[in-house]
Design a protein around this motif. Structure first.
Motif, PDB file in Angstrom:
ATOM      1  N   PRO A 118      11.447  -3.227   7.284  1.00  0.00           N
ATOM      2  CA  PRO A 118      11.521  -1.951   6.586  1.00  0.00           C
ATOM      3  C   PRO A 118      11.334  -0.756   7.531  1.00  0.00           C
ATOM      4  O   PRO A 118      10.571  -0.823   8.485  1.00  0.00           O
ATOM      5  CB  PRO A 118      10.378  -2.008   5.587  1.00  0.00           C
ATOM      6  CG  PRO A 118       9.819  -3.378   5.648  1.00  0.00           C
ATOM      7  CD  PRO A 118      10.334  -4.044   6.860  1.00  0.00           C
ATOM      8  N   LEU A 119      12.074   0.281   7.241  1.00  0.00           N
ATOM      9  CA  LEU A 119      11.925   1.549   7.949  1.00  0.00           C
ATOM     10  C   LEU A 119      11.031   2.440   7.104  1.00  0.00           C
ATOM     11  O   LEU A 119      11.200   2.519   5.895  1.00  0.00           O
ATOM     12  CB  LEU A 119      13.287   2.200   8.146  1.00  0.00           C
ATOM     13  CG  LEU A 119      14.321   1.371   8.902  1.00  0.00           C
ATOM     14  CD1 LEU A 119      15.675   2.069   8.868  1.00  0.00           C
ATOM     15  CD2 LEU A 119      13.874   1.138  10.332  1.00  0.00           C
ATOM     16  N   VAL A 120      10.073   3.095   7.725  1.00  0.00           N
ATOM     17  CA  VAL A 120       9.193   4.019   7.016  1.00  0.00           C
ATOM     18  C   VAL A 120       9.778   5.405   7.174  1.00  0.00           C
ATOM     19  O   VAL A 120       9.933   5.900   8.299  1.00  0.00           O
ATOM     20  CB  VAL A 120       7.748   3.946   7.547  1.00  0.00           C
ATOM     21  CG1 VAL A 120       6.862   4.946   6.826  1.00  0.00           C
ATOM     22  CG2 VAL A 120       7.212   2.527   7.406  1.00  0.00           C
ATOM     23  N   LYS A 166       0.847  -1.181   0.000  1.00  0.00           N
ATOM     24  CA  LYS A 166       0.000   0.000   0.000  1.00  0.00           C
ATOM     25  C   LYS A 166       0.887   1.237   0.000  1.00  0.00           C
ATOM     26  O   LYS A 166       1.856   1.325   0.732  1.00  0.00           O
ATOM     27  CB  LYS A 166      -0.898  -0.018   1.243  1.00  0.00           C
ATOM     28  CG  LYS A 166      -1.852   1.124   1.298  1.00  0.00           C
ATOM     29  CD  LYS A 166      -2.775   0.974   2.493  1.00  0.00           C
ATOM     30  CE  LYS A 166      -3.741   2.129   2.513  1.00  0.00           C
ATOM     31  NZ  LYS A 166      -4.648   2.053   3.630  1.00  0.00           N
ATOM     32  N   ARG A 167       0.544   2.192  -0.821  1.00  0.00           N
ATOM     33  CA  ARG A 167       1.324   3.430  -0.904  1.00  0.00           C
ATOM     34  C   ARG A 167       0.676   4.507  -0.046  1.00  0.00           C
ATOM     35  O   ARG A 167      -0.533   4.695  -0.063  1.00  0.00           O
ATOM     36  CB  ARG A 167       1.408   3.908  -2.336  1.00  0.00           C
ATOM     37  CG  ARG A 167       2.177   2.934  -3.210  1.00  0.00           C
ATOM     38  CD  ARG A 167       2.620   3.624  -4.477  1.00  0.00           C
ATOM     39  NE  ARG A 167       3.327   2.707  -5.323  1.00  0.00           N
ATOM     40  CZ  ARG A 167       4.641   2.563  -5.330  1.00  0.00           C
ATOM     41  NH1 ARG A 167       5.383   3.285  -4.532  1.00  0.00           N
ATOM     42  NH2 ARG A 167       5.229   1.703  -6.133  1.00  0.00           N
ATOM     43  N   ILE A 168       1.508   5.190   0.694  1.00  0.00           N
ATOM     44  CA  ILE A 168       1.046   6.307   1.515  1.00  0.00           C
ATOM     45  C   ILE A 168       1.850   7.525   1.088  1.00  0.00           C
ATOM     46  O   ILE A 168       3.090   7.487   1.095  1.00  0.00           O
ATOM     47  CB  ILE A 168       1.246   6.023   3.019  1.00  0.00           C
ATOM     48  CG1 ILE A 168       0.444   4.780   3.414  1.00  0.00           C
ATOM     49  CG2 ILE A 168       0.843   7.230   3.843  1.00  0.00           C
ATOM     50  CD1 ILE A 168       0.694   4.307   4.821  1.00  0.00           C
ATOM     51  N   LYS A 169       1.155   8.571   0.726  1.00  0.00           N
ATOM     52  CA  LYS A 169       1.812   9.767   0.217  1.00  0.00           C
ATOM     53  C   LYS A 169       2.746  10.368   1.281  1.00  0.00           C
ATOM     54  O   LYS A 169       2.385  10.481   2.445  1.00  0.00           O
ATOM     55  CB  LYS A 169       0.748  10.800  -0.179  1.00  0.00           C
ATOM     56  CG  LYS A 169       1.292  11.972  -0.938  1.00  0.00           C
ATOM     57  CD  LYS A 169       0.180  12.870  -1.433  1.00  0.00           C
ATOM     58  CE  LYS A 169       0.777  13.983  -2.256  1.00  0.00           C
ATOM     59  NZ  LYS A 169      -0.246  14.730  -2.962  1.00  0.00           N
ATOM     60  N   GLY A 170       3.953  10.723   0.830  1.00  0.00           N
ATOM     61  CA  GLY A 170       4.900  11.393   1.702  1.00  0.00           C
ATOM     62  C   GLY A 170       5.868  10.495   2.447  1.00  0.00           C
ATOM     63  O   GLY A 170       6.765  10.981   3.128  1.00  0.00           O
ATOM     64  N   VAL A 171       5.683   9.169   2.336  1.00  0.00           N
ATOM     65  CA  VAL A 171       6.607   8.238   2.993  1.00  0.00           C
ATOM     66  C   VAL A 171       6.897   7.060   2.070  1.00  0.00           C
ATOM     67  O   VAL A 171       6.155   6.794   1.127  1.00  0.00           O
ATOM     68  CB  VAL A 171       6.054   7.702   4.338  1.00  0.00           C
ATOM     69  CG1 VAL A 171       5.865   8.816   5.343  1.00  0.00           C
ATOM     70  CG2 VAL A 171       4.778   6.920   4.134  1.00  0.00           C
ATOM     71  N   LYS A 172       7.999   6.374   2.372  1.00  0.00           N
ATOM     72  CA  LYS A 172       8.295   5.127   1.666  1.00  0.00           C
ATOM     73  C   LYS A 172       8.962   4.173   2.641  1.00  0.00           C
ATOM     74  O   LYS A 172       9.528   4.586   3.662  1.00  0.00           O
ATOM     75  CB  LYS A 172       9.173   5.370   0.445  1.00  0.00           C
ATOM     76  CG  LYS A 172      10.580   5.803   0.756  1.00  0.00           C
ATOM     77  CD  LYS A 172      11.390   5.961  -0.523  1.00  0.00           C
ATOM     78  CE  LYS A 172      12.806   6.412  -0.200  1.00  0.00           C
ATOM     79  NZ  LYS A 172      13.629   6.491  -1.393  1.00  0.00           N
TER      80      LYS A 172
END
Length: 92
Positions: free
Chosen positions: A87-89, A1-7
Motif C-alpha cells: 500500500p501507498l500512504v 490503524k487510522r491516521i488523520k490526513g492520510v490513507k
C-alpha cells in the motif's frame, strides 16, 4: 490503524514505477544507489490494481542494475509469495 490526513491505497503500475526510479535517483545523489524491489528487498514485486487483460493485473518489481525494473502481469486471483500488496500512504 487510522491516521488523520492520510490513507493507504493499492497503487497503479505507473505509481510504483515512478516511486522505484525516484528512490533510485534520490539514493544515487547521496552516493549509495538503492534499487527499491532489488536485492536488499528480496527482488519482490508489488501487486497493482492496473488491469491488463481479462482478470489479469500488473505487478512491478525485481529491480536490478543488470535487468532493470520488471513490469508484467498475472491472474489477479493467483497467489505467489514474491508478489505482495504494497500500500501507498497518500494524503487525503
Amino acid at each position: 490503524k487510522r491516521i488523520k490526513g492520510v490513507k493507504a491505497v493499492i497503487g497503479e503500475a505507473p505509481d510504483f514505477v515512478e516511486l522505484a526510479f525516484a528512490h533510485l535517483d534520490a539514493t544515487t545523489e547521496k552516493g549509495e544507489p538503492d534499487y527499491l524491489f532489488g536485492e536488499k528487498y528480496g527482488y519482490d514485486y508489488a501487486r497493482t490494481k492496473t488491469k491488463t487483460r481479462g482478470s489479469r493485473v500488473a505487478y512491478v518489481g525485481s529491480f536490478s542494475p543488470a535487468v532493470g525494473l520488471l513490469v508484467s502481469d498475472w491472474d489477479a486471483g493467483n497467489g505467489y509469495g514474491a508478489v505482495r500488496a504494497a500500500p501507498l500512504v497518500v494524503p487525503v
